[in-house]
Write an enzyme that holds these catalytic residues in place. Structure first.
Site, PDB file in Angstrom:
ATOM      1  CE  LYS A  31      35.735  17.312 -15.736  1.00  0.00           C
ATOM      2  NZ  LYS A  31      35.321  17.156 -17.128  1.00  0.00           N
ATOM      3  CD  GLN A  75      34.327  19.639 -19.642  1.00  0.00           C
ATOM      4  OE1 GLN A  75      35.215  19.292 -18.882  1.00  0.00           O
ATOM      5  NE2 GLN A  75      33.111  19.114 -19.604  1.00  0.00           N
ATOM      6  CG  ASP A  98      37.033  12.549 -20.387  1.00  0.00           C
ATOM      7  OD1 ASP A  98      36.706  12.409 -19.190  1.00  0.00           O
ATOM      8  OD2 ASP A  98      36.990  13.631 -20.995  1.00  0.00           O
TER       9      ASP A  98
END
Ligand code: NDP
Length: 261
Positions: A31, A75, A98
């Site tokens: 990422k 994460q 997200d």
């Protein structure tokens, strides 16, 4: 090239990782690399595995308040002593790139959203770019997690597929998959979808990432299923890179929507 800001400001993404999971480390590195490639400022917050929930919440609060941070990504998975739901709830929905916050999942449900969760969005992008029609098709999603299966089913439904969601308690799963024009596998089991389960010409999208002794494998027995399928995505290289591309897109979307610099 599109100019995002007259004063040269760049979108900013904060990536929080609680160390300990080797796969998470790989995803975070990928990422960050993608951010550098597309011109997004990324900041990594690598926290030790024994970090407290309070410390994590404080960090999120600080990032929520920062004007130069457009996206906050935590994460997953988090260690057991941290309540994932509480952490997701703490992220400002406007910075929730997200799209896991209930505000954003609710918006997805009603079809009026700012962000889509990256993996299902990446799958839809692959379908669109391949010129595959979704309307009226029978689609089967295998897996019902909040981050992949459920939103995936919703996006297919928004595009007028008839969607069946399968899970570990599904009866006659093989038969259900066999009837599908579009199959999305998000199970987390290597080679779960075999050639005898797939209809001739079906579109098969493999979300799974499984670390096996033979290396990375998807949920689909790629070699055999590709003999039957009309279109199929590989692992690695299919949905994974699209997930990262959608994260970049969401971060730019947030930068534009916030419109404060
Ligand atoms: P989860 O473990 O949260 O969900 C797995 C789902 O599969 C569950 O709904 C489970 O059913 C179902 N399942 C498990 N075993 C069976 C079975 N024998 N028959 C039918 N259904 C079954 O995983 P995620 O949704 O988070 O991820 C799925 C896969 O996708 C993983 O391999 C993950 O690594 C990968 N992934 C890939 C991404 C990418 O960028 N490519 C991003 C995110 C995930 P039940 O609910 O009944 O337990």
């Amino acid at each position: 090239m599109e100019v995002l800001s007259q004063n040269g400001a760049k979108p900013g993404l904060a990536v929080i990782i609680v160390e300990g999971d080797s796969a998470s480390r790989i995803y975070v590195n990928n990422k960050k690399k993608a951010c550098a490639e597309v011109g997004i400022n990324s900041e990594e917050y690598a926290l030790p595995s024994d970090v407290s929930e309070d410390e994590l919440l404080k960090l999120i609060d600080t990032l929520n308040k920062r004007d130069d941070i457009d996206g906050i990504l935590v994460q997953l998975p988090l260690p057991r002593h941290i309540d994932e739901e509480k952490i997701i709830m703490a992220i400002d929905p406007k910075k929730d790139v997200d799209a896991f916050h209930p505000v954003n999942t609710g918006k997805i449900m009603i079809g009026n959203f700012d962000f889509l969760p990256c993996t299902p969005a990446g799958v839809m992008e692959l379908i669109h770019e391949s010129g595959i029609q979704v309307q009226g098709k029978d689609a089967v999603v295998i897996g019902r997690s909040n981050i992949v299966g459920k939103p995936m089913a919703m996006l297919l439904l928004h595009e007028s597929a008839t969607v069946t969601v399968c899970h570990s308690k599904t009866q006659d799963l093989k038969q259900k998959v066999k009837n599908a024009d579009i199959v999305v596998a998000a199970v987390g089991r290597a080679n779960f979808v075999t050639a005898d389960m797939v209809k001739d010409g079906a579109v098969v999208i493999d979300v799974g990432i499984n670390r096996t002794e033979e290396g990375l494998r998807g949920d689909v027995d790629f070699d055999a299923v590709s003999e039957v399928a009309g279109a199929i995505t590989p692992v690695p290289g299919g949905v994974g890179p699209m997930t990262i591309a959608m994260l970049m897109r969401n971060t730019v979307t947030s930068f534009k929507l916030r419109d404060i610099r």
